[in-house]
Write an enzyme that holds these catalytic residues in place. Structure first.
Site, PDB file in Angstrom:
ATOM      1  CE  LYS A  79      -4.683  -1.306   0.716  1.00  0.00           C
ATOM      2  NZ  LYS A  79      -4.919  -2.231  -0.566  1.00  0.00           N
ATOM      3  CB  SER A 265      -0.821   5.147   1.840  1.00  0.00           C
ATOM      4  OG  SER A 265      -0.728   3.928   2.104  1.00  0.00           O
ATOM      5  CE1 TYR A 439     -32.611  18.951 -10.352  1.00  0.00           C
ATOM      6  CE2 TYR A 439     -31.666  17.437 -12.080  1.00  0.00           C
ATOM      7  CZ  TYR A 439     -31.495  18.104 -10.691  1.00  0.00           C
ATOM      8  OH  TYR A 439     -30.056  18.087 -10.433  1.00  0.00           O
ATOM      9  NE  ARG A 469     -27.370  15.693  -4.637  1.00  0.00           N
ATOM     10  CZ  ARG A 469     -27.773  14.735  -4.538  1.00  0.00           C
ATOM     11  NH1 ARG A 469     -27.586  13.584  -3.766  1.00  0.00           N
ATOM     12  NH2 ARG A 469     -29.236  14.686  -4.828  1.00  0.00           N
ATOM     13  CE1 TYR A 666     -27.602  14.514 -20.241  1.00  0.00           C
ATOM     14  CE2 TYR A 666     -26.687  15.279 -18.278  1.00  0.00           C
ATOM     15  CZ  TYR A 666     -27.577  14.936 -18.804  1.00  0.00           C
ATOM     16  OH  TYR A 666     -28.798  14.581 -18.086  1.00  0.00           O
TER      17      TYR A 666
END
Length: 695
Positions: A79, A265, A439, A469, A666
């Protein structure tokens, strides 16, 4: 004495793999001391692999690795992650990567999936751009069952003739048939073979020996400085189209990253490593000092500690792990050469959906079961983590709000299908071919708060579906930003619930977490006030004064439509919308009282997976969509008890994009511009990572 022992080590332990590297490291150590820079000490091992193990075990701190080893180092249990990348000069621009491309002559008429039986030119056996990447990419078309059968044999049978310098010409004469070296030099692993290396492989195509050359993006430009000459060539793209040779960023087999310094990490000391490298390149980089040169080795030994061709280092943003650094195409090509034919075919056929949070994961597992494993699931706790899994090829797709379509698009993903809702227009075309109407983003308040208008929101309490959002963040905050010019949204509202914000800030003050009061302000359904339904619940339960949602949210959760205890007695008439002109209207009149029209949520993926994904999703919605024979009997793709899990519950179908196949097309230029402006207010670690990866 106790204090001395407890003091943290200030020295970076550099791992060396040969006596020559150890000698250069000792010189590096002495010279850093002289300039009083961060100190470096040297750890002796005998291979890069031993160094990976030593760093993981905290017995060393850093080593430089090539891409293939960065991949190994990133795997469990090591890792490790890349913390700094070497920078090289290509065509006047410093680069931390190059692109592996397939070059052909214009008019030769075949695509990437039609290479069987053509003549091929390669830089050399086992090299990234000339062999590992193209052969890994073509793996599904090779008649090769996988290890232990020799790969060279399968490739020799796939192309009609090739020049693959370094190949076993005695055993597989076809791999050396096109090479131009004489006698012992034919197919040699050096420039004694005229078609060796990048320029050699291109010459093999240019001279008409081969039909396709597997090289890197700069090869054509270095060999053909004149644009008119370059215009005679094209690139083959993974989606089986062709593009001009300068379109390599959109049309390549894989991005091959430069060598990188890796560290642990967790507790990887990367700040210290970066301070060391930064100071070292300032003092001992190109044309700096004759006493010691960081990027110079001895005539007998090349590339000690670092590549001799490196110009310097750049720091890799902390969001980037080995998978993001290498990218999905590189990882897939690498995996393709390690797996059996059956494993490769199964991986290509399957669609791995990314679920955000435990509730979506549960629905995804149900979907996977009823789909006979045609759909599999990956999961992450945030949408951005899911986008990262798609970038690494660990997932194929997920359905995103417009704000995250922007992030995914900036990271190189493309929209594939859009959610479509029932149309008001009775003679509209069938759902799949009907253009998605989008919408409406609205601001909802309680009717009883009669004095509240769009112009008096300052100091009030707000409910948002999630940071980043569309309806609840990008649109209202973009409008407020345009009005106030200020990014201090936590100061505009007195308290908010905006899942995904800093849990300690006032933007998370109203959030409630799950039923055990854990995961407060998490951007997934563990936070009860997350998403459209959650933001409306935050208003309905009187935590907030205004909820930013979409036009149908109130309609879906009032007048008995949602049977959950908090919603079952809510009445539509008890809520109103705020209009931008300072007036208010009933919630059914969103058409004339909204903040903006938003693009529908859409499914995104890597461009080369888009066609397959479409095919699978159309079959799935035929079976489990609203009109499918198995919904509600077995499973409904577009239902989840008003939770909008994986897809919005008011979705009628996933529809064609009407030619809008890039994120800009889009989303539309207005929305892209407003997000770009708003992004000045906040940094997204993933956007920063993608800006680095796509620079």
């Amino acid at each position: 004495l106790g204090l001395c022992l407890a003091a943290p080590r200030k020295s970076v332990r550099w791992c060396t793999i040969s006596p020559a590297e150890a000698a250069k490291c000792a010189k590096f150590q002495r010279n850093m001391k002289k300039v009083r820079g961060p100190s470096v000490s040297c750890i002796r091992k005998t291979s890069s692999f031993e160094c990976i193990q030593a760093i993981a075990a905290n017995k060393a701190d850093a080593v430089t690795l090539d891409g293939g080893l960065v991949y190994e180092a990133g795997l469990h249990p090591y890792k490790l992650r890349p913390v700094a990348a070497e920078v090289y000069q290509t065509r006047g621009k410093p680069q931390t990567r190059y692109y592996a491309v397939a070059v052909v002559k214009k008019g030769s008429g075949f695509q990437l999936n039609q290479l069987q039986g053509v003549k091929s030119c390669h830089t050399g056996l086992g090299r990234s751009a000339g062999w590992n990447i193209p052969i890994g990419t073509l793996r599904p078309y090779l008649n090769w069952t996988g290890p232990p059968e020799p790969l060279q044999k399968a490739v020799a049978n796939f192309f009609s003739a090739s020049c693959v310098p370094c190949a076993d010409g005695k055993q597989y004469p076809n791999l050396c048939r096109l090479c131009a070296g004489t006698e012992a030099d034919k197919c040699a692993c050096s420039s004694q073979e005229p078609y060796f290396g990048y320029s050699g492989a291109f010459k093999c195509l240019e001279n008409g020996a081969g039909d396709v050359a597997f090289v890197k993006d700069s090869t054509v430009f270095e060999n053909l400085p004149d644009e008119a000459d370059r215009d005679k060539y094209e690139l083959l793209c993974p989606d089986n189209t062709r593009k001009p040779v300068d379109a390599f960023k959109e049309c390549h087999l894989a991005r091959v990253p430069s060598h990188a310094v890796v560290a642990r990490s967790v507790d990887g000391r990367e700040d210290l490593i970066w301070r060391l490298l930064h100071r070292a390149q300032e003092e001992f980089g190109r044309n700096k000092s004759s006493a010691f040169q960081l990027f110079k080795s001895t005539p007998e030994n090349k590339d000690l500690l670092f590549k001799d061709s490196a110009l310097g280092f750049v720091r890799i943003p902390s969001q980037i792990d080995s998978g993001l650094y290498l990218g999905a195409n590189y990882l897939t090509a690498t995996q393709n050469l390690r797996e059996t034919a059956a494993e490769v075919a199964a991986r290509r056929e399957r669609v791995v959906w990314c679920a955000v949070g435990p509730e979506e994961e549960r629905k995804c597992k149900q979907w996977s079961d009823v789909s006979n494993r045609k759909v599999a699931c990956a999961s992450a706790s945030t949408t951005e983590e899911c986008i990262a899994l798609v970038l690494k090829g660990e997932a194929d797709a997920l359905n995103l709000d417009g704000g995250f379509i922007y992030v995914a698009g900036k990271c190189g993903l493309v929209p594939v299908l859009a959610e479509n809702q029932k149309s008001q227009n009775s003679n509209a075309p069938d759902c799949v071919h009907r253009p998605p109407e989008g919408y409406l983003a609205v601001a909802v308040v309680r009717k009883s708060d009669a004095d509240l208008t769009w112009n008096s929101l300052s100091g009030k309490k707000s409910c948002h579906t999630g940071v980043g959002r569309t309806a609840a963040w990008n649109i209202p905050m973009g409008l407020l930003f345009n009005q106030t010019g200020s990014c201090k949204f936590d100061k505009f509202f007195s308290q908010s619930c905006a899942p995904g914000a800093d849990p300690q800030s006032s933007l998370c003050a109203l959030c409630v977490g799950n039923n055990e009061n854990e995961n407060k302000c998490m951007p997934n359904s563990e936070e009860r006030y997350y998403g459209y339904t959650g933001a409306f619940r935050c208003l309905a339960e009187k935590a907030g004064d205004v909820a930013f949602v979409k036009d149908v949210t109130v309609l879906q959760n009032t007048d008995g439509k949602n049977s959950e205890p908090w919603a079952k007695d809510l009445k539509q008439e008890d809520f109103e919308l705020l209009c931008l002109d300072g007036t208010r209207k009933p919630v059914a009149e969103a058409e004339s009282c909204h903040l903006a029209r938003a693009p529908n949520h859409a499914v995104v993926s890597q461009s080369d997976r888009a066609q397959h994904l479409k095919k699978v999703l159309f079959l799935q919605q035929d079976q489990f969509g609203g009109n499918g024979p198995d919904c509600p009997g077995k499973f409904c793709l577009f239902k989840s008890e008003t939770k909008n899990l994986l897809f919005n519950d008011n979705t009628e179908c996933l529809a064609e994009l009407q030619g809008k196949t890039t994120y800009e097309q889009y989303l539309g230029s207005e929305y892209v511009t407003s997000i770009t402006n708003l992004r000045r207010c906040s940094s997204s670690p993933l956007l920063e990572a993608c800006a680095f990866l796509r620079a």
